[in-house]
Design a protein around this motif. Structure first.
Motif, short mmCIF file in Angstrom:
data_model
loop_
_atom_site.label_atom_id
_atom_site.label_comp_id
_atom_site.label_asym_id
_atom_site.label_seq_id
_atom_site.Cartn_x
_atom_site.Cartn_y
_atom_site.Cartn_z
N LEU A 1 0.86 -1.17 0.00
CA LEU A 1 0.00 0.00 0.00
C LEU A 1 0.90 1.22 0.00
CD1 LEU A 1 -2.84 1.26 0.20
CD2 LEU A 1 -2.62 1.15 2.70
N VAL A 2 0.81 2.00 -1.08
CA VAL A 2 1.68 3.16 -1.26
C VAL A 2 0.84 4.44 -1.25
CG1 VAL A 2 3.40 4.27 -2.73
CG2 VAL A 2 3.29 1.77 -2.63
N GLU A 3 1.19 5.36 -0.37
CA GLU A 3 0.48 6.63 -0.31
C GLU A 3 1.20 7.65 -1.17
OE1 GLU A 3 -0.54 10.10 2.93
OE2 GLU A 3 -0.65 8.01 3.60
N CYS A 4 0.45 8.24 -2.09
CA CYS A 4 1.02 9.22 -3.01
C CYS A 4 0.03 10.36 -3.18
CB CYS A 4 1.32 8.55 -4.35
SG CYS A 4 2.04 9.64 -5.59
N ALA A 5 0.46 11.57 -2.84
CA ALA A 5 -0.39 12.77 -2.96
C ALA A 5 -1.71 12.60 -2.23
CB ALA A 5 -0.63 13.10 -4.43
N GLY A 6 -1.66 11.96 -1.07
CA GLY A 6 -2.85 11.80 -0.25
C GLY A 6 -3.72 10.61 -0.60
N LEU A 7 -3.38 9.89 -1.65
CA LEU A 7 -4.13 8.71 -2.07
C LEU A 7 -3.35 7.44 -1.74
CD1 LEU A 7 -5.43 9.86 -5.58
CD2 LEU A 7 -6.72 9.83 -3.43
N GLY A 8 -4.04 6.40 -1.31
CA GLY A 8 -3.39 5.13 -1.02
C GLY A 8 -3.64 4.14 -2.14
N TYR A 9 -2.58 3.71 -2.79
CA TYR A 9 -2.70 2.79 -3.92
C TYR A 9 -2.36 1.37 -3.47
CZ TYR A 9 -2.78 6.94 -6.91
OH TYR A 9 -3.10 8.13 -7.51
N GLU A 10 -3.30 0.45 -3.67
CA GLU A 10 -3.04 -0.96 -3.43
C GLU A 10 -2.35 -1.55 -4.66
OE1 GLU A 10 -6.78 -2.74 -2.49
OE2 GLU A 10 -6.73 -2.07 -0.41
N VAL A 11 -1.15 -2.04 -4.48
CA VAL A 11 -0.35 -2.52 -5.60
C VAL A 11 -0.05 -4.00 -5.42
CG1 VAL A 11 1.73 -2.13 -6.97
CG2 VAL A 11 0.73 -0.23 -5.66
N ASP A 12 -0.44 -4.81 -6.40
CA ASP A 12 -0.10 -6.24 -6.38
C ASP A 12 1.34 -6.40 -6.84
OD1 ASP A 12 -2.67 -7.03 -5.59
OD2 ASP A 12 -3.39 -7.02 -7.64
N ILE A 13 2.12 -7.15 -6.07
CA ILE A 13 3.55 -7.29 -6.36
C ILE A 13 3.98 -8.75 -6.31
CG2 ILE A 13 4.19 -4.98 -5.51
CD1 ILE A 13 4.98 -6.31 -2.85
N PRO A 14 4.98 -9.13 -7.10
CA PRO A 14 5.55 -10.47 -6.97
C PRO A 14 6.45 -10.52 -5.74
CG PRO A 14 6.75 -9.24 -8.64
CD PRO A 14 5.60 -8.37 -8.21
N TYR A 15 6.77 -11.72 -5.29
CA TYR A 15 7.59 -11.85 -4.09
C TYR A 15 9.00 -11.31 -4.31
CZ TYR A 15 4.04 -14.80 -1.92
OH TYR A 15 2.88 -15.27 -1.37
N THR A 16 9.49 -11.39 -5.55
CA THR A 16 10.83 -10.87 -5.82
C THR A 16 10.88 -9.36 -5.57
OG1 THR A 16 10.14 -10.83 -8.16
CG2 THR A 16 11.59 -12.64 -7.46
#
Length: 209
Positions: free
Chosen positions: A18-33
Motif C-alpha cells: 500500500l503506497v500513499e502518493c499525494a494523499g491517495l493510497g494505492y493498493e499494488v499487487d507485487i511479486p515476491y521478488t
C-alpha cells in the motif's frame, strides 16, 4: 496508463503493498521478488507499474525493476498466461532468472512454479524465445541502497506467527497447503521472520537455474 508510482510505503505483505502518493493510497499487487526489495514501512518507495483494466476489476501491478515490469507485460501476451500467473512466475524467478531459463530451454525450472504445467512451460519457452529479444540492451536500474537495507532487515510481516504467515503466503501464491507446510518446515529455525521463511522456502522449491 500508470507507469510508475513513488510515495510512502504504508503497508507491505507478501503479494501486496500500500503506497500513499499525494494523499491517495494505492493498493499494488507485487511479486515476491519485489516484496523482498521493499524498504521498511514509513519509508519512500518507487515501483514500476502496470495498470490493468477488466470489465470486473481494475488492478495495479508493481515491480522493483523496470525489467521485471516489462517482462510481465510480455508474459501476459502469451496465450493462457494472465496477470495472476505472470505474477506467480515473477514471484519464483526474477526477470534475469526467467530469461536464463528461456535461453537454456529449462522446462524443469518452469514447471516448479505454481500453476505452470508442462504444456504451459513448453508454450512459454516457445513464445518467449522471440519476445525476450525486445528486452536486450534494456537499461536495468540498480536497486537503491535503501531498498537493499530494507530487505536485509528481515522485518516480519504483520501478524503473530511467522510460520503461519509464510505458509499462507505460499498458498496465496498457488502452492498446495501440504507443499507450503512442507517447504516451510524444511527451512524453519527459531526466531526467523515470515519474510526469511518465504525467501528460503522459495529458493528450495524453485532452485536458481
Amino acid at each position: 496508463m500508470i507507469g510508475r508510482i513513488r510515495g510512502l510505503l504504508v503497508e507491505k505483505a507478501p503479494g501486496q503493498a500500500l503506497v500513499e502518493c499525494a494523499g491517495l493510497g494505492y493498493e499494488v499487487d507485487i511479486p515476491y521478488t519485489t516484496f523482498f526489495h521493499l524498504p521498511d514501512t514509513g519509508q519512500e518507495v518507487t515501483l514500476h507499474t502496470h495498470f490493468a483494466v477488466r470489465e470486473d476489476a481494475q488492478s495495479l501491478f508493481g515491480f522493483a525493476s523496470l525489467l521485471d515490469r516489462n517482462l510481465f507485460r510480455l508474459l501476459i501476451k502469451v496465450n493462457g498466461v494472465g496477470p495472476k500467473m505472470a505474477i506467480g512466475i515473477l514471484s519464483g524467478l526474477d526477470a534475469q532468472q526467467f530469461i536464463q531459463c528461456v535461453e537454456a530451454r529449462d522446462v524443469n525450472a518452469l514447471v516448479k512454479l505454481p500453476g505452470v504445467g508442462k504444456k504451459t512451460a513448453e508454450r512459454l519457452l516457445i513464445d518467449m524465445a522471440d519476445r525476450i529479444k525486445q528486452l536486450e540492451g534494456q537499461f536495468v536500474p540498480a536497486v537503491p541502497e535503501q531498498l537493499v537495507s530494507g530487505a536485509a532487515s528481515g522485518a516480519s510481516v504483520t501478524g503473530s506467527d511467522p510460520r503461519e504467515e509464510a505458509e499462507a503466503a505460499l498458498i496465496a501464491l498457488g502452492y498446495k497447503p501440504q507443499e507450503a507446510a512442507k517447504a516451510i518446515s524444511k527451512v524453519a529455525e527459531p526466531d526467523m521472520s515470515s519474510e526469511q521463511l518465504i525467501r528460503l522456502a522459495l529458493r528450495n522449491m524453485i532452485p536458481a537455474g
